[in-house]
Each structure stands twice: as structure tokens, then as C-alpha cells.
Design a protein around this motif. Structure first.
Motif, PDB file in Angstrom:
ATOM      1  N   LEU A 144      29.496  36.514  32.314  1.00 38.14           N
ATOM      2  CA  LEU A 144      30.896  36.787  31.973  1.00 38.14           C
ATOM      3  C   LEU A 144      31.833  36.226  33.047  1.00 38.14           C
ATOM      4  O   LEU A 144      32.920  35.736  32.750  1.00 38.14           O
ATOM      5  CB  LEU A 144      31.108  38.300  31.802  1.00 38.14           C
ATOM      6  N   LEU A 145      31.393  36.304  34.306  1.00 38.00           N
ATOM      7  CA  LEU A 145      32.197  35.773  35.415  1.00 38.00           C
ATOM      8  C   LEU A 145      32.417  34.256  35.241  1.00 38.00           C
ATOM      9  O   LEU A 145      33.520  33.746  35.446  1.00 38.00           O
ATOM     10  CB  LEU A 145      31.480  36.056  36.735  1.00 38.00           C
ATOM     11  N   MET A 146      31.359  33.555  34.838  1.00 32.04           N
ATOM     12  CA  MET A 146      31.463  32.111  34.635  1.00 32.04           C
ATOM     13  C   MET A 146      32.408  31.789  33.477  1.00 32.04           C
ATOM     14  O   MET A 146      33.192  30.851  33.539  1.00 32.04           O
ATOM     15  CB  MET A 146      30.085  31.497  34.356  1.00 32.04           C
ATOM     16  N   VAL A 147      32.316  32.605  32.416  1.00 36.73           N
ATOM     17  CA  VAL A 147      33.210  32.419  31.262  1.00 36.73           C
ATOM     18  C   VAL A 147      34.661  32.641  31.712  1.00 36.73           C
ATOM     19  O   VAL A 147      35.563  31.866  31.387  1.00 36.73           O
ATOM     20  CB  VAL A 147      32.826  33.412  30.128  1.00 36.73           C
ATOM     21  N   PHE A 148      34.871  33.678  32.508  1.00 42.68           N
ATOM     22  CA  PHE A 148      36.213  33.980  33.020  1.00 42.68           C
ATOM     23  C   PHE A 148      36.713  32.812  33.890  1.00 42.68           C
ATOM     24  O   PHE A 148      37.867  32.395  33.799  1.00 42.68           O
ATOM     25  CB  PHE A 148      36.160  35.280  33.835  1.00 42.68           C
ATOM     26  N   GLY A 149      35.832  32.288  34.708  1.00 40.47           N
ATOM     27  CA  GLY A 149      36.208  31.190  35.609  1.00 40.47           C
ATOM     28  C   GLY A 149      36.580  29.914  34.877  1.00 40.47           C
ATOM     29  O   GLY A 149      37.356  29.105  35.387  1.00 40.47           O
ATOM     30  N   ARG A 150      36.038  29.704  33.702  1.00 41.51           N
ATOM     31  CA  ARG A 150      36.314  28.478  32.961  1.00 41.51           C
ATOM     32  C   ARG A 150      37.506  28.631  31.995  1.00 41.51           C
ATOM     33  O   ARG A 150      38.383  27.800  31.936  1.00 41.51           O
ATOM     34  CB  ARG A 150      35.045  28.057  32.201  1.00 41.51           C
ATOM     35  N   TRP A 151      37.568  29.757  31.261  1.00 45.15           N
ATOM     36  CA  TRP A 151      38.563  29.886  30.196  1.00 45.15           C
ATOM     37  C   TRP A 151      39.927  30.385  30.679  1.00 45.15           C
ATOM     38  O   TRP A 151      40.955  30.025  30.132  1.00 45.15           O
ATOM     39  CB  TRP A 151      38.056  30.846  29.115  1.00 45.15           C
ATOM     40  N   PHE A 152      39.926  31.214  31.707  1.00 44.91           N
ATOM     41  CA  PHE A 152      41.180  31.873  32.077  1.00 44.91           C
ATOM     42  C   PHE A 152      41.834  31.232  33.306  1.00 44.91           C
ATOM     43  O   PHE A 152      41.151  30.784  34.224  1.00 44.91           O
ATOM     44  CB  PHE A 152      40.949  33.370  32.307  1.00 44.91           C
ATOM     45  N   TRP A 153      43.160  31.221  33.270  1.00 44.00           N
ATOM     46  CA  TRP A 153      43.949  30.560  34.313  1.00 44.00           C
ATOM     47  C   TRP A 153      43.662  31.170  35.683  1.00 44.00           C
ATOM     48  O   TRP A 153      43.466  30.456  36.669  1.00 44.00           O
ATOM     49  CB  TRP A 153      45.435  30.708  33.958  1.00 44.00           C
ATOM     50  N   LEU A 154      43.600  32.496  35.694  1.00 43.09           N
ATOM     51  CA  LEU A 154      43.350  33.189  36.956  1.00 43.09           C
ATOM     52  C   LEU A 154      41.963  32.826  37.508  1.00 43.09           C
ATOM     53  O   LEU A 154      41.788  32.661  38.716  1.00 43.09           O
ATOM     54  CB  LEU A 154      43.436  34.709  36.715  1.00 43.09           C
ATOM     55  N   GLY A 155      41.001  32.701  36.589  1.00 41.90           N
ATOM     56  CA  GLY A 155      39.634  32.335  36.989  1.00 41.90           C
ATOM     57  C   GLY A 155      39.606  30.964  37.641  1.00 41.90           C
ATOM     58  O   GLY A 155      38.919  30.734  38.649  1.00 41.90           O
ATOM     59  N   MET A 183      45.447  24.378  47.290  1.00 39.98           N
ATOM     60  CA  MET A 183      45.209  23.017  46.823  1.00 39.98           C
ATOM     61  C   MET A 183      44.992  23.018  45.308  1.00 39.98           C
ATOM     62  O   MET A 183      45.499  22.185  44.576  1.00 39.98           O
ATOM     63  CB  MET A 183      43.985  22.448  47.536  1.00 39.98           C
ATOM     64  N   ILE A 184      44.214  24.024  44.851  1.00 37.27           N
ATOM     65  CA  ILE A 184      43.965  24.127  43.418  1.00 37.27           C
ATOM     66  C   ILE A 184      45.264  24.465  42.694  1.00 37.27           C
ATOM     67  O   ILE A 184      45.596  23.893  41.669  1.00 37.27           O
ATOM     68  CB  ILE A 184      42.879  25.186  43.138  1.00 37.27           C
ATOM     69  N   LEU A 185      46.047  25.398  43.280  1.00 34.70           N
ATOM     70  CA  LEU A 185      47.298  25.822  42.665  1.00 34.70           C
ATOM     71  C   LEU A 185      48.232  24.633  42.483  1.00 34.70           C
ATOM     72  O   LEU A 185      48.934  24.517  41.476  1.00 34.70           O
ATOM     73  CB  LEU A 185      47.951  26.911  43.531  1.00 34.70           C
ATOM     74  N   ALA A 186      48.223  23.729  43.475  1.00 32.68           N
ATOM     75  CA  ALA A 186      49.117  22.577  43.416  1.00 32.68           C
ATOM     76  C   ALA A 186      48.832  21.721  42.184  1.00 32.68           C
ATOM     77  O   ALA A 186      49.726  21.131  41.605  1.00 32.68           O
ATOM     78  CB  ALA A 186      48.954  21.742  44.673  1.00 32.68           C
ATOM     79  N   ASP A 187      47.553  21.672  41.764  1.00 34.22           N
ATOM     80  CA  ASP A 187      47.167  20.831  40.628  1.00 34.22           C
ATOM     81  C   ASP A 187      47.100  21.588  39.318  1.00 34.22           C
ATOM     82  O   ASP A 187      47.075  20.991  38.267  1.00 34.22           O
ATOM     83  CB  ASP A 187      45.772  20.231  40.864  1.00 34.22           C
ATOM     84  N   LEU A 188      46.987  22.900  39.411  1.00 37.85           N
ATOM     85  CA  LEU A 188      46.704  23.675  38.212  1.00 37.85           C
ATOM     86  C   LEU A 188      47.928  23.732  37.300  1.00 37.85           C
ATOM     87  O   LEU A 188      48.989  24.206  37.719  1.00 37.85           O
ATOM     88  CB  LEU A 188      46.287  25.097  38.638  1.00 37.85           C
ATOM     89  N   PRO A 189      47.791  23.245  36.060  1.00 33.97           N
ATOM     90  CA  PRO A 189      48.934  23.332  35.145  1.00 33.97           C
ATOM     91  C   PRO A 189      49.220  24.795  34.807  1.00 33.97           C
ATOM     92  O   PRO A 189      48.326  25.639  34.947  1.00 33.97           O
ATOM     93  CB  PRO A 189      48.449  22.572  33.900  1.00 33.97           C
ATOM     94  N   PRO A 190      50.442  25.105  34.382  1.00 34.01           N
ATOM     95  CA  PRO A 190      50.764  26.512  34.084  1.00 34.01           C
ATOM     96  C   PRO A 190      49.878  27.054  32.967  1.00 34.01           C
ATOM     97  O   PRO A 190      49.394  26.277  32.134  1.00 34.01           O
ATOM     98  CB  PRO A 190      52.233  26.449  33.648  1.00 34.01           C
ATOM     99  N   PRO A 191      49.668  28.379  32.940  1.00 34.57           N
ATOM    100  CA  PRO A 191      48.782  28.928  31.915  1.00 34.57           C
ATOM    101  C   PRO A 191      49.338  28.777  30.502  1.00 34.57           C
ATOM    102  O   PRO A 191      50.553  28.763  30.309  1.00 34.57           O
ATOM    103  CB  PRO A 191      48.683  30.410  32.301  1.00 34.57           C
ATOM    104  N   THR A 192      48.419  28.656  29.536  1.00 38.70           N
ATOM    105  CA  THR A 192      48.819  28.613  28.128  1.00 38.70           C
ATOM    106  C   THR A 192      48.818  30.052  27.627  1.00 38.70           C
ATOM    107  O   THR A 192      47.872  30.802  27.896  1.00 38.70           O
ATOM    108  CB  THR A 192      47.783  27.787  27.320  1.00 38.70           C
ATOM    109  N   TRP A 193      49.855  30.414  26.923  1.00 42.39           N
ATOM    110  CA  TRP A 193      50.021  31.783  26.395  1.00 42.39           C
ATOM    111  C   TRP A 193      49.870  32.829  27.509  1.00 42.39           C
ATOM    112  O   TRP A 193      49.390  33.936  27.287  1.00 42.39           O
ATOM    113  CB  TRP A 193      49.013  32.078  25.283  1.00 42.39           C
ATOM    114  N   GLY A 194      50.245  32.473  28.698  1.00 44.15           N
ATOM    115  CA  GLY A 194      50.258  33.435  29.796  1.00 44.15           C
ATOM    116  C   GLY A 194      48.947  33.670  30.516  1.00 44.15           C
ATOM    117  O   GLY A 194      48.937  34.032  31.680  1.00 44.15           O
TER     118      GLY A 194
END
Lengths: 285, 208, 276
Positions: B15-26, C6-17
Motif C-alpha cells: 500500500l505504501l508503494m501504491v501511495f508513493g506512486r499515485w498520490f502527490w504527497l507520496g 529538489m523534488i518539489l521544484a519539479d513536481l507539478p501541482p496535484p490533480t484534483w488536490g
């Protein structure tokens, strides 16, 4: 006991005789090349143009030697030809290896090319760097793309020399379109090109190609059709065409007569085997 | 507990890997990159398991003078001999390099080169046109084989283009079908593991 | 160290939040897959009927191969491919190995299990030991028969060839992620007279298996193995879910192709799939 017919004897032939015939056949063609014409394929042209385009933009070419000594015959000459092409056109090259033996494969190819006095002007560290292998396979590629090349390779190259003294390595902070123009994976198995598709091409958009052993070409075509691979250099035949395009016929060109006549030999064996099989079956009936 | 704990760890990390790939925060936290560092570290320790197993198995072969025991002796001497040399002068040292370049590299190349002999032998003894499908397979194989090598174009002009079309269109189409099916299989397997339904990797072949 | 800035600098904004760029469709697809599989598993648990899996000749042949080895008094060789432990093909091989080991334990037939990857070796050792235990023959388990050969592809290949030449298995089961060594193994298997079963999704090797092995499991067939062998309705549910999604994907491909023909410049389906 019933005496065996000609075809029955042929079908029961010792496989070592077939091996011996193949060996003699290959040796004769190797020693007496007939120089069959080599036509340049579309795939090879695309691959050639990748380096040509980098020459115009001055961007870095990233090469990954994802193979071991077993595939040197097909993939080693590809790296050598690519290095020659890149050096001729002033394209900086960074090499690394997803396979443990790959670092040495790249180093051997680089040494072979640098032995040529034509490339005396090439400065290691400025024009080319061999980062070598770090344990982790796909993880190393992912970290290079998302984190930091310097940290991923612990600040040293293949021979353990500090990257701080190598301007090219210091400028190339990440395996990312901001720092690298194109990536090429020389692949003979897993991990190979698909790792770059998942961890580099898809997330960062960096364009990539593969140089691949002939038997894996059909599997790579799928990625090219989907637009993930730009070019595919297919086996020794593709490499021979590339060597001709860069005007430096080498090892791959030498092997083309053997490959061609080897194919004819295998085809003849298939026909002979099937005729024998049909004849013995008929006789049995 | 012997099975529950590994199952729990598998699910949590899946689940952690899924979170890391799909979610912006991950992705912001670089979860994939962090877990890959852990894999790199654990790979280093794994080598020790291999050395122990090889030593145990081949050590017993030598000790009990089992059939073909000299091969086991060669393996142990080669493994520990190279290890000692590499530890003494590093893997880039002259003797280690000489052994690697002079022995390991040519043996590896020779193994790969064996394919040529085995394919030739199989071509004569195994590839039979027993059915209509096998006949079609054989004809396509010959067209592609000769067409992709320089000789095809010498024999018949345009042969190379036919072979290239074959690789680009029907072969690619079939391979895509197989690849899509296989990827779905990958996904179903991953799902079974994350949900704790697949337990084959924990021993036995039973399921949930 | 990881550098979030460094990642934040490249990371596009989130989709649907909340979603990372281009990950909405994968998320929806994955979630839908879980829901479908969950429904099918619930049906299976409740005893409601779910579709059967068709016959897979290659898996049925495993029994035949082990039976033949038993009659001949020769061992069975099982290779799980040369992929890593995280490779789905390797994981599929675990289920088949468990079954093969249990059968071999019951028939008192030697099982030689060779490995290229050290993690795969560790898992396989546990699987074989457990299977002998489940078969009620823990005494027959020989740890020397589960072997780690080498991490290098061609060294592993050479090691297995030596074993096959010396110990002459009557059955050679190659189930997993195979590469250039395929044809060498198959030809040596042929030389020693072994019945051969192959399974892989590595498309470049499939032609070799089809030409030289007695039975071949093509592509996704190998992933149905654990469900097919265990006869567990719960696992069968995941295979049926997989098939439902196969139909869905091919429907998307057909619709996308039609839309592309209508207006190559503005294909709404392609736009949704690439943007989200």
C-alpha cells in the motif's frame, strides 16, 4: 536386425557432427569474407539521428550498459560505435551500468575507442565519464532520476575516482531532461529498457532508445510502437549498419557474412530435418 | 505469527508503494526513492546467504566424497580464492582484473555463443512441421530470419522490407496482446499479494 | 540523501488536490479492479457460482511429468526463471513449485530446484520444506536439493547444464522469467530425454518454448496457476476479475481506434487517458 535406411541414419545423426559442421562453416566464412551488401534499415537511421540531434543541441548522451560478457559480441560494438559517433560530433557521454559486469563492459568499450589516436583530444571527466555500477538495479536508475546522480554513485566513478574532479559529472545533476538529452540502454535481459520506461521516460519525459540483442528485438518493438523508445539498434546487424553510417566499419560489419550464411545453413537444416522426418514416417507407414 | 507477520509487512509496504506512486504527497515525500534505498542496502546482505548456501552444499559434497566432488572443490577454491584476492587488492586490482577479464569474460561469452550450436542442432532435430500452424510458423520464421540478415536482400530485392513489415505489424500486434494480458496478470498477482490472498511465497501452495 | 525541495521544484501541482500528475486514471483503474475482485471473492465465499477456469494443458502436464520421473526413478528439475523475487512471473512460479514439491514428496521422487537469485532461493527453500511437511514427508526433504547456483546469468546457466548432464532429470519444468538461456536449457533437456514444460511472459523467448518444449504456458496462463492448482474459489475470483478487465481494456482500444479514425487531431479518449 533390420538395416537402417539412408533417412533413418540421417535422422539419428550424432548432434556433435552438426556442431562440427557449423564450426567449420563459420570458420571458413570468417576467414574468407564475401562482403555481402548491407542495407541500412529505418531503425538504424533513427538511432543514428538521435546522436546527430544531440550534436546540434550539445546535450548529454546517457548510456547504460545493462549486460554482461555473454552479450559483448552483440552489444559491445554498439557502445564503441556510439562513443565514436558522439566523440566525432562533440556530444558529451555519461556511462553507467544496471548490471554488475556492465561497468566493466562500458570501460572496455571506452578504452578500445580511446586507444585510437583520432580521439587523443577526448578528456575523461570533461567529454566522457563512466559512473559504473552501483548495487540496486532499478533503484539506482530511479534515484538518479528523482534524487541526485552524485549521491546515488557516492561521489565516485567506476574506478573509484572522485566525481568532484569531473566537470561533466558535476554538471549532470540528475537523469532528467533538464540535464540529459537522451538515454540509451544496451540490453540483453532484465533489468533493461523497461526499467527506464517506468522510472525515467514516463515520469520525467526523457527520450530514450535501446541497443538490443537480436533475439529480443520483437519484444522491444512494442515499446517503440507506443512511443516510449525513439530508436532501436537491433543486434549485430543493426550495429553493422550503424558502423557504416558513421563511416567506421568494425567488428559488427565483419560478422555480417557469418550471420547471413549461418541463417542459410539453419534454413537448410530445417528443410533437411523435415524431409528426413517425412521420409522416415512414410517408410514406417 | 510465522505467516501473519510477513503478510502484514507485505500488505503495508504494498500500500505504501501504491501511495508513493499515485498520490502527490507520496511523490513529494519520495517514497519510491526511499524504499529503493532500502532494497539496495538489503541486497548487500543477501550475498552472504548465497555464500553460506554454496559453502554448505559444496562443502558437504567434498567432505562426503560424493560423485563429481572435484567440481565442488573447484567452486569453493574459485569462490574463496577470488574473494581473498579482491579483499586484498580490491576488485579493480591487477590480479582480480586479470582473472575477471581472462577467465570470467571469455567463459561468459562462450556460454552465450553455445546458443548458436544448440539452435542449429534443434533446427535439424526438433522444428517439425507437424501441423498447419507449425508450417505457417516455420515459413514466417524463415522469411524473417533471412530477411533481417543482409542475405535476404541479395536473394530477392525487397525481402528486407517484407521481413521488417512482419516484425512491425503482425509480430508487434501479437506481442502487444500477450503483453497486455501478462500485465493484467502482474496486476492481479500484485493485488492478491497486497490483499493477503496469495500465500504461495510463504510456503506450500495453498491460498487464503 | 533525499532532497524533498529538489523534488518539489519539479513536481507539478496535484490533480484534483491529491493525485500525482497522470495518476488519476491508474488510481481509478486499480480501485475498480479491487472492487470487481472483492465482489467476486464475496460471491465465492458465499457459495454463489463464479465462472470456471478453462483447462490449462501445460499445468495438467505437470502431473504427467512427475509421474514419468517417478516411473523412471530419475529426478525432476524446477527452474523459477532468472528474475528477481519482485517479478510477478517469479511469484507465479512459487505456487507451481509448491505443488510440484508436494507431488514429488508424495511419490518419493527427487526434486532438484535451482536458483539464480538469492532471495528467490530463500523463498523456494521455505516453499519446498513446507510442501514436504504438508505431504507428511518431512524426513524426505533434502536441503541439498534446493540450490543457489550463481547470481550471474551465464554462470547459473552453466551450473544448471552441468546438473542436467550429470543428474539427468526426467522432467524439466521452466516456470518464470527466462531470457537468452532458454534455448540452451531446452536443448540440453532434450539431450537427456526430459519431458519439458515452459511458462513465461517474456515474448522473445516464447517461440523457443513453443518450438522445443513439450508444453508451453503462454503469457497470462502462468498467472492463473495458483488458482488452477489450489482450486480455491477465492483465487479463481481474481482470475475472473482479470478477464473482466481484459474485456474492458480491449473495448477501450477498439473505441479509441474508432475515435482516432473519426478525428485524428481531437480524440477525446486519448486526451482523457493522457491528461489524467
Amino acid at each position: 536386425m533390420e538395416e537402417q535406411t539412408f533417412w533413418q541414419k540421417m535422422m539419428a545423426i550424432d548432434r556433435r557432427i552438426i556442431y562440427a559442421i557449423l564450426f567449420v562453416f563459420v570458420a571458413i566464412v570468417m576467414l574468407n569474407p564475401i562482403g555481402l551488401p548491407i542495407e541500412i534499415s529505418r531503425d538504424t537511421e533513427i538511432y543514428y539521428n538521435v546522436v546527430e540531434e544531440l550534436a546540434e543541441t550539445g546535450e548529454v548522451l546517457w548510456l547504460d550498459a545493462a549486460f554482461g560478457p555473454g552479450s559483448w559480441g552483440e552489444l559491445g560494438p554498439m557502445i564503441e560505435a556510439t562513443l565514436r559517433h558522439a566523440f566525432d560530433r562533440g556530444v558529451p557521454v555519461i556511462g553507467m551500468a544496471m548490471w554488475e559486469q556492465g561497468g566493466r563492459m562500458f570501460a572496455t568499450a571506452l578504452n578500445n575507442v580511446l586507444e585510437d589516436p583520432q580521439y587523443d583530444h577526448i578528456e575523461y571527466g570533461e567529454d566522457v565519464v563512466n559512473l559504473g555500477f552501483r548495487p540496486g538495479g532499478a533503484g539506482v536508475v530511479l534515484r538518479s532520476a528523482t534524487d541526485d546522480v552524485y549521491e546515488t554513485f557516492r561521489g565516485v566513478d567506476h574506478d573509484g575516482n572522485p566525481l568532484d574532479d569531473m566537470p561533466l559529472a558535476m554538471q549532470t545533476e540528475r537523469l532528467h531532461p533538464d540535464y540529459v538529452g537522451h538515454a540509451v540502454v544496451y540490453e540483453s535481459g532484465s533489468p533493461g529498457g523497461p526499467v527506464y520506461v517506468d522510472y525515467v521516460h514516463e515520469p520525467t519525459g526523457l527520450e530514450m532508445s535501446v541497443g538490443i540483442i537480436a533475439m529480443s528485438v520483437p519484444g522491444a518493438k512494442v515499446y517503440q510502437d507506443a512511443g516510449q523508445y525513439v530508436g532501436i539498434l537491433p543486434g549485430a546487424t543493426g550495429c553493422a549498419q550503424y558502423e557504416l553510417l558513421i563511416d567506421h566499419p568494425g567488428y559488427a560489419v565483419m560478422t555480417q557474412d557469418v550471420i547471413s550464411l549461418g541463417m542459410v545453413f539453419v534454413t537448410l537444416l530445417i528443410i533437411l530435418g523435415n524431409v528426413g522426418w517425412l521420409m522416415t514416417r512414410q517408410q514406417a507407414q | 505469527m510465522r505467516k501473519e507477520l510477513p503478510l502484514l509487512i507485505t500488505t503495508v509496504f504494498g500500500l505504501l508503494m501504491v501511495f508513493g506512486r499515485w498520490f502527490w504527497l507520496g511523490q513529494l515525500w519520495g517514497i519510491e526513492s526511499i524504499t529503493d534505498q532500502w532494497i539496495i542496502i538489503s541486497n548487500g546482505f543477501a550475498v552472504a546467504i548465497g555464500v553460506v548456501n554454496l559453502t554448505q552444499l559444496h562443502g558437504r559434497n567434498v567432505q562426503r566424497r560424493r560423485e563429481h566432488w572435484p567440481y565442488s572443490l573447484v567452486l569453493i577454491v574459485a569462490m574463496y580464492g577470488y574473494m581473498a584476492i579482491a579483499l586484498y587488492e580490491t576488485v579493480e586490482g591487477p590480479t582480480a582484473t586479470w582473472l575477471y577479464d581472462g577467465l570470467f569474460t571469455p567463459i561468459g561469452s562462450a556460454m552465450f555463443a553455445l546458443i548458436a550450436f544448440y539452435i542449429t542442432s534443434a533446427a535439424y532435430r526438433v522444428f517439425r512441421v507437424r501441423t498447419r500452424e507449425a508450417t505457417v510458423l516455420m515459413i514466417c520464421a524463415v522469411i524473417t530470419m533471412l530477411g533481417m540478415a543482409p542475405i535476404g536482400e541479395v536473394l530477392i530485392s525487397g525481402w528486407h522490407s517484407v521481413a521488417e513489415w512482419g516484425m512491425d505489424v503482425p509480430v508487434s500486434a501479437a506481442f502487444r496482446g500477450i503483453t497486455i494480458g501478462a500485465r493484467l496478470g502482474f496486476m492481479a498477482t500484485a493485488m492478491r499479494i497486497i490483499l493477503g490472498l496469495e500465500r504461495a511465497h510463504l510456503g506450500g501452495y495453498g491460498a487464503s | 540523501m533525499l532532497n524533498p525541495l529538489m523534488i518539489l521544484a519539479d513536481l507539478p501541482p496535484p490533480t484534483w488536490g491529491i493525485f500525482a500528475e497522470g495518476q488519476v486514471i491508474p488510481f481509478l483503474f486499480g480501485t475498480a479492479f479491487v472492487v470487481v475482485v472483492y465482489v467476486l471473492i464475496s460471491r465465492a465465499r458465499a457459495g454463489e457460482p463464479i465462472p470456471e477456469i478453462r483447462k490449462i494443458a501445460g499445468l495438467d502436464a505437470v502431473d504427467e511429468a512427475i509421474g514419468r520421473a517417478t516411473e523412471m526413478g530419475r529426478p525432476v528439475h524446477f527452474g523459477p526463471g532468472i528474475g528477481a523475487v519482485s517479478n510477478a512471473q517469479t511469484i507465479a512460479a512459487f505456487a507451481v513449485l509448491g505443488y510440484v514439491a508436494k507431488m514429488c514428496a508424495q511419490y518419493d521422487t527427487q526434486l532438484i530446484q535451482t536458483n539464480r537469485n538469492i532471495y528467490v532461493y530463500a523463498v523456494n527453500e521455505e516453499i519446498v520444506k513446507q510442501s514436504y511437511l504438508e505431504a507428511g514427508r518431512p524426513d524426505a526433504y533434502n536441503p541439498d536439493d534446493v540450490r543457489y547456483i550463481s547470481g550471474f546469468q551465464w554462470a547459473y546457466c552453466a551450473g544448471v547444464l552441468g546438473i542436467m548432464e550429470r543428474e539427468k532429470p526426467a522432467a524439466n519444468i521452466m516456470y518464470g522469467s527466462w531470457f537468452a538461456e532458454t534455448m540452451i536449457f531446452l536443448e540440453v533437456g532434450n539431450i537427456v530425454g526430459a519431458i519439458q514444460i515452459g511458462a513465461t511472459t517474456n515474448t522473445a523467448q516464447l517461440p523457443f518454448f513453443i518450438a522445443a518444449a513439450d508444453y508451453t504456458l503462454i503469457g497470462e496462463e502462468m498467472f492463473a496457476a495458483s488458482a488452477y492448482i489450489s482450486k480455491e474459489p477465492v483465487l479463481r475470483g481474481t482470475v475472473v476479475g482479470q478477464d473482466i478487465f481484459r474485456i474492458l481494456i480491449f473495448a477501450i482500444i477498439i473505441i479509441g481506434t474508432i475515435l482516432q479514425q473519426i478525428d485524428p487531431e481531437e480524440n477525446p479518449l486519448a486526451r482523457i487517458l493522457t491528461e489524467f
